[in-house]
Design an enzyme around this catalytic site. Sequence first.
Site, PDB file in Angstrom:
ATOM      1  N   ASP A   1       0.857  -1.185   0.000  1.00 19.54           N
ATOM      2  CA  ASP A   1       0.000   0.000   0.000  1.00 19.54           C
ATOM      3  C   ASP A   1       0.894   1.235   0.000  1.00 19.54           C
ATOM      4  O   ASP A   1       1.818   1.344   0.813  1.00 19.54           O
ATOM      5  CB  ASP A   1      -0.905   0.006   1.234  1.00 19.54           C
ATOM      6  CG  ASP A   1      -2.006   1.050   1.116  1.00 19.54           C
ATOM      7  OD1 ASP A   1      -3.057   0.721   0.557  1.00 19.54           O
ATOM      8  OD2 ASP A   1      -1.789   2.179   1.578  1.00 19.54           O
TER       9      ASP A   1
ATOM     10  N   ASN B   1      -2.682  12.965  -3.587  1.00 18.22           N
ATOM     11  CA  ASN B   1      -3.778  13.457  -4.436  1.00 18.22           C
ATOM     12  C   ASN B   1      -4.249  14.832  -4.002  1.00 18.22           C
ATOM     13  O   ASN B   1      -4.491  15.722  -4.830  1.00 18.22           O
ATOM     14  CB  ASN B   1      -4.950  12.478  -4.397  1.00 18.22           C
ATOM     15  CG  ASN B   1      -4.758  11.299  -5.340  1.00 18.22           C
ATOM     16  OD1 ASN B   1      -4.033  11.391  -6.329  1.00 18.22           O
ATOM     17  ND2 ASN B   1      -5.385  10.178  -5.023  1.00 18.22           N
TER      18      ASN B   1
ATOM     19  N   ASP C   1      -1.741   9.635 -10.248  1.00 18.09           N
ATOM     20  CA  ASP C   1      -1.669   8.567 -11.243  1.00 18.09           C
ATOM     21  C   ASP C   1      -0.223   8.286 -11.626  1.00 18.09           C
ATOM     22  O   ASP C   1       0.166   7.130 -11.833  1.00 18.09           O
ATOM     23  CB  ASP C   1      -2.471   8.959 -12.484  1.00 18.09           C
ATOM     24  CG  ASP C   1      -3.971   8.918 -12.250  1.00 18.09           C
ATOM     25  OD1 ASP C   1      -4.392   8.363 -11.219  1.00 18.09           O
ATOM     26  OD2 ASP C   1      -4.722   9.453 -13.091  1.00 18.09           O
TER      27      ASP C   1
ATOM     28  N   GLU D   1      -4.588   2.418  -4.422  1.00 20.58           N
ATOM     29  CA  GLU D   1      -3.131   2.452  -4.271  1.00 20.58           C
ATOM     30  C   GLU D   1      -2.593   1.145  -3.713  1.00 20.58           C
ATOM     31  O   GLU D   1      -1.478   1.089  -3.210  1.00 20.58           O
ATOM     32  CB  GLU D   1      -2.721   3.621  -3.366  1.00 20.58           C
ATOM     33  CG  GLU D   1      -3.107   3.481  -1.906  1.00 20.58           C
ATOM     34  CD  GLU D   1      -4.487   4.025  -1.593  1.00 20.58           C
ATOM     35  OE1 GLU D   1      -4.729   4.378  -0.429  1.00 20.58           O
ATOM     36  OE2 GLU D   1      -5.324   4.103  -2.520  1.00 20.58           O
TER      37      GLU D   1
END
Length: 320
Positions: free
Chosen positions: A187, A195, A204, A230
Site C-alpha cells: 500500500d 492526491n 496517477d 493504491e
Amino acid sequence: MLIPLSLVLSSMWLGPWALLPLIFPVPLFVAMPWLIRHVRQPEWLLLAGVLGLGATLAVSIAMTGGVRSPLVPWAVFIWPGISARFPRRAGALIAAVIGVLMTVACILAPPRPPAPTPAVVVCLIAALVTTAYYTGVLSRAEHDQRAAATFDQLTGLLTRAALARRFDDLRREAVQHQWPLSLLVCDVDHFKRVNDTWGHDRGDAVLRATAAALERGARSSDLLCRFGGEEFVLVLPGAPACEAAEVAERLRLAVAGAQPAGLPVTASFGVSCAYGTDIDFAVLFRTADAALYRAKSAGRDQVMVGADHGAAGTDTARAW
C-alpha cells in the site's frame, strides 16, 4: 450505409419489395442511440429492431423469389448482431424465430424466375463485406474487453479479476508439489495526501512509477496485480515466508529509491504464507492485510510478516 445502398440498387431489378427492410428497422436503428437514453428497458428496443429486420427481410425474400432471391445472403448478417447483443438463451430463441420466418418465406414465396445477375452480385458482395466488417468490429471489441479485464489501464499490471483466475492454477500447483505460496500486500503510504496536495494526475503518475518499481523488483515467476486504488498484491509461488519477506524488503527499498513522480513516496508491506491444502486466497489476503495494517500503525515504510498457514488475525506478525 452499405445496407441501404445495396437494397436501393437491388430494387432496380427486384422491384419495390427489396426496399421493405428500409421502412421500419433501419430508421429504428438510426434513432436507437437517442431512444436508448430515454427508455427504461433498452433491450426491448434492440429486440424490436432485430425482429423487425428479420420479419421485413423475410417478406422481402418471399416477394423477390424465395430461395432464388438475392436477398437471402442478408439473413447471415443478422446472426452476429444477435450473438453480440443478447444473452445466449435469448439469442438462441431470437435466432430460432428469425430462422422460422426465413424458412416460411422461402416455402411460401410465389413462383418467380431467377433474379438478374447484377442484383445477385450486388446483394452477395454487400452481404459479405458488411458481415466481414461487422464480425471484425465484434472481434476487436471482444479483444479490447478481454484486455481491459486482464490488464489495469493505468499501470499495465494484472487486474484483480485476472489475478483471481491465475491464482487457482498456482494453488493447484502448490498443492500438487507441496510448495509454499506467499502473498504480499503493498500500500502506497499517505497516497490521499499526494492526491490532495499535487492533484490526481500526479497521483496517477505515482501509481504508474510504483507499479514499475514493483515489477522490476519482483521475481520472474511472481504474479503482480493492482488490487485497487493504491494497493498492489504480489503472489510468490514456491516462496516460504522468510523469502517472501526478503522480496518485500527489496521492493520497499525499490519504491523508496524510485522517488515516484519525483516525490518522496514510500510503501508498506504485509506478508502471509500458506502450505498445501491450507492455501486459500481469502485467508492469505486477510493475513497479509492485517500485517500491512500493523506496518502502517508502526510508522509505515516497513514490512510486517503474518502467521504462516494463513492464520489471520493473530498477534504473531513481526517486523522484518
